[in-house]
Scaffold this active site. Structure first.
Site, PDB file in Angstrom:
ATOM      1  N   ASP A  50       3.584 -28.589  79.069  1.00 38.73           N
ATOM      2  CA  ASP A  50       3.396 -27.569  78.035  1.00 38.73           C
ATOM      3  C   ASP A  50       1.952 -27.671  77.545  1.00 38.73           C
ATOM      4  OD1 ASP A  50       4.009 -25.638  76.031  1.00 38.73           O
ATOM      5  OD2 ASP A  50       6.058 -26.410  75.967  1.00 38.73           O
ATOM      6  N   ASP A 102       1.545 -22.332  75.789  1.00 39.71           N
ATOM      7  CA  ASP A 102       2.084 -21.954  74.491  1.00 39.71           C
ATOM      8  C   ASP A 102       1.213 -20.877  73.838  1.00 39.71           C
ATOM      9  OD1 ASP A 102       4.022 -22.658  72.283  1.00 39.71           O
ATOM     10  OD2 ASP A 102       2.143 -23.094  71.243  1.00 39.71           O
ATOM     11  N   GLU A 105       3.142 -17.935  77.573  1.00 40.00           N
ATOM     12  CA  GLU A 105       3.953 -17.385  76.484  1.00 40.00           C
ATOM     13  C   GLU A 105       3.104 -16.313  75.799  1.00 40.00           C
ATOM     14  OE1 GLU A 105       6.521 -19.015  72.670  1.00 40.00           O
ATOM     15  OE2 GLU A 105       4.525 -19.828  73.022  1.00 40.00           O
ATOM     16  N   HIS A 125      13.687 -23.496  73.649  1.00 35.45           N
ATOM     17  CA  HIS A 125      13.647 -24.362  72.466  1.00 35.45           C
ATOM     18  C   HIS A 125      13.391 -23.588  71.179  1.00 35.45           C
ATOM     19  CE1 HIS A 125       9.518 -23.660  73.571  1.00 35.45           C
ATOM     20  NE2 HIS A 125       9.120 -24.114  72.407  1.00 35.45           N
ATOM     21  N   ASP A 126      12.981 -22.327  71.286  1.00 36.00           N
ATOM     22  CA  ASP A 126      12.701 -21.503  70.106  1.00 36.00           C
ATOM     23  C   ASP A 126      13.777 -20.455  69.836  1.00 36.00           C
ATOM     24  OD1 ASP A 126      10.314 -22.678  69.322  1.00 36.00           O
ATOM     25  OD2 ASP A 126       9.091 -21.384  70.603  1.00 36.00           O
TER      26      ASP A 126
END
Length: 554
Positions: A99, A200, A255, A328-329
């Site tokens: 990440d 990210d 993302e 995860h979000d």
């Protein structure tokens, strides 16, 4: 002819390390815990493991606030533990994707510590500092984690920008020294042998330099128009590709909040020279209400289908899709898009898996999704650990926008912590995740939903995922076939066709608890049923939450 690539043919498994497996009994998942379960992941059939951040961090936002990009957070182990994980994964044919969090750092990163020390610091321009206006911040932007996006610094009398937590100051990507630091760090990890990056909020690295006020949405201005898909973002990603990405055989996924299909073609076009694919948020962003994402509204199938089909057809032949229901979000897929009641949980989880994995693009499985894990349904704000959820609870209740019970109800539906409860390995205490008190409570339903029981049950959600993954490796049409929507006006059935040469793959999924008439398969002669979650399909009707994929010749 579609260009072939290993990352198009892969299935990715996202690991949230804090919640995956605790090897040393401190209640926190760690790198050695992941290493201990590599055989489980190999047997599942996935190809790539994406690790949420494991870098050194004060952990204000569960690792997305990084203080040292070349060190491992002590909670997770050591760099030697990481090197062993990487080597053992590669032995099993599993790739590791890191990440990459470079829109912002921690306020404890040495760059920011130096930047904050003085307005004359050589690191001052590594971040976005501005004078205030009329006794207040430089503009009206709000943070994605509630409150203003600017933090006042007493020592210098200036403000710094933080689109997320105040402990996550935004980097100034317009400074070439910042970009060079990032590229050097990425090269260091690539030379270590990793296989790619999930980037990210990468669409936010370039801000409108004028920093204009945003349209008011509640108490603060919306940052999106000035911070998403900004003026230099493609220039910087093309530079990143030239300097780092093109030198290695990597998988890259960005993302990209706020990105449209047209934006995605620029980020991930076959010849764009930027990324392999992007994560968009249109489908998970549906259903918002007066309090934004804090709602319990179910998403009508027509709305969901319209978004997913637009991305499928819009990127056909020009860019590559990433396919996901949750991460995860996001809340758990079966709780949000399916039906997590005891009667329908397994079947609807399999239906959602079929719908996603038969589409065109690279599928992502979030840890526990392959078991049909559900939302946590916590009862008290004290159960939550997520900064976004906790901030929203206090802001909305203190401003009288919702009662405590109302916002807790919405948190049960939408909190990020729904995805962050520990992986449910078996029926032993704490689901086999840890031998001590876990950092966040285990979902009590681990006694009926866990990997050990599902391994022993050939009809389980886990075994269904294994079959879906095998089919993807066996039939090129699932990877490379063209996508064509079907039944676009149906309120209950999501259906589509894939085409590759003379082959056709027809997929139909019932998103409801009621039987639905479906004539799609009645005219198919000599077709091969690749998968169904209700035993052999009976043409003419789809049973509640039934999913069918039929291969046939045109």
């Amino acid at each position: 002819m579609e260009k072939k690539a290993w990352w198009k043919e892969s299935v990715v498994y996202q690991i949230y390390p804090r919640s995956f497996a605790d090897s040393n009994g401190d209640g926190i998942g760690d790198l050695n815990g992941i290493t201990e379960h590599l055989d489980y992941l190999r047997d599942l059939g996935v190809d790539v493991l994406w690790l949420s951040p494991v870098y050194q961090s004060p952990n204000d936002d569960n690792g997305y606030d990084i203080s040292d990009y070349k060190a491992i957070m002590a909670d997770f182990g050591t760099m030697e533990d990481f090197d062993r994980l990487l080597a053992e994964a590669h032995k099993r044919g599993l790739k590791i994707v890191m990440d990459l969090v470079v829109n912002h750092t921690s306020d404890e990163h040495p760059w920011f510590v130096e930047s904050r020390r003085s307005a004359d610091s050589p690191y001052r321009d590594y971040y976005i500092w501005r004078e205030g206006k009329k006794g207040g911040p430089p503009n009206n932007w709000g943070s994605f984690f509630s409150g203003p996006a600017w933090e006042y610094d007493e020592a210098s009398g200036m403000y710094y920008l933080h689109l997320f937590s105040k402990k996550q100051p935004d980097l100034n990507w317009d400074n070439p020294k910042v970009r060079n630091e990032v590229y050097d760090m990425m090269t260091w990890w690539c030379d270590k042998g990793i296989d790619g990056f999930r980037m990210d909020v990468i669409s936010m690295i370039s801000k409108d330099p004028a920093l204009p006020d945003g349209p008011v949405d509640g108490l603060y201005g919306d940052t999106g128009p000035s911070c998403c898909n900004g003026p230099h973002v493609h220039e910087y990603l093309q530079e990143m590709n030239r300097r780092v990405l093109s030198r290695y055989d990597l998988m890259t996924v960005g993302e990209t909040g706020g990105a449209t299909v047209e934006d995605a073609r620029r980020y991930a076009g076959e010849d764009a020279g930027e990324l392999n694919m992007v994560f968009h948020f249109e489908h998970v962003g549906l259903g918002g209400g007066e309090l934004g994402k804090w709602t319990d509204r179910r998403i009508p199938l027509r709305e969901l289908r319209a978004v997913l089909n637009r991305w499928q057809t819009g990127l056909e032949g020009t860019a590559w899709n990433s396919l996901y229901w949750d991460n995860h979000d996001q809340p758990r897929a079966v709780s949000r898009f399916g039906d997590d009641s005891p009667l329908w949980r397994e079947r609807s989880a399999k239906m959602l898996a079929t719908c996603l994995h038969m589409m065109k693009g690279t599928p992502y499985i979030y840890q526990g999704e392959e078991l049909g894990m559900t939302n946590a349904y916590f009862h008290s704000i004290g159960d939550y650990r997520d900064i976004e959820s906790i901030n929203a609870f206090h802001e909305l209740t203190e401003q009288g926008l919702a009662t405590e019970e109302e916002i807790l109800h919405y948190l049960r539906a939408m909190s990020r912590d729904n995805a962050r409860t520990p992986m449910q390995w078996n029926r032993t205490p704490n689901a086999g995740f840890t031998t001590s008190t876990p950092w966040i409570a285990v979902n009590p339903n681990y006694l009926t939903i866990n990997a050990a029981d599902e391994e022993a049950d050939p009809e389980s959600v886990l075994h269904y995922y294994k079959k879906l993954i095998r089919l993807r490796k066996q039939y090129p049409i699932i990877v490379y076939g063209k996508f064509l929507p079907l039944l676009e006006d149906d309120d209950a059935i999501y259906a589509y066709e894939r085409r590759l040469d003379a082959q056709r793959l027809t997929v139909a999924c019932n998103f409801t608890r009621d039987p639905q008439p479906c004539a799609l398969f009645g005219s198919i002669k000599g077709g091969q049923e690749l998968i169904s979650n209700c035993g052999s399909h009976k043409p003419g009707m789809l049973q509640p939450y039934e999913a069918v994929a039929m291969l046939h010749e045109s």
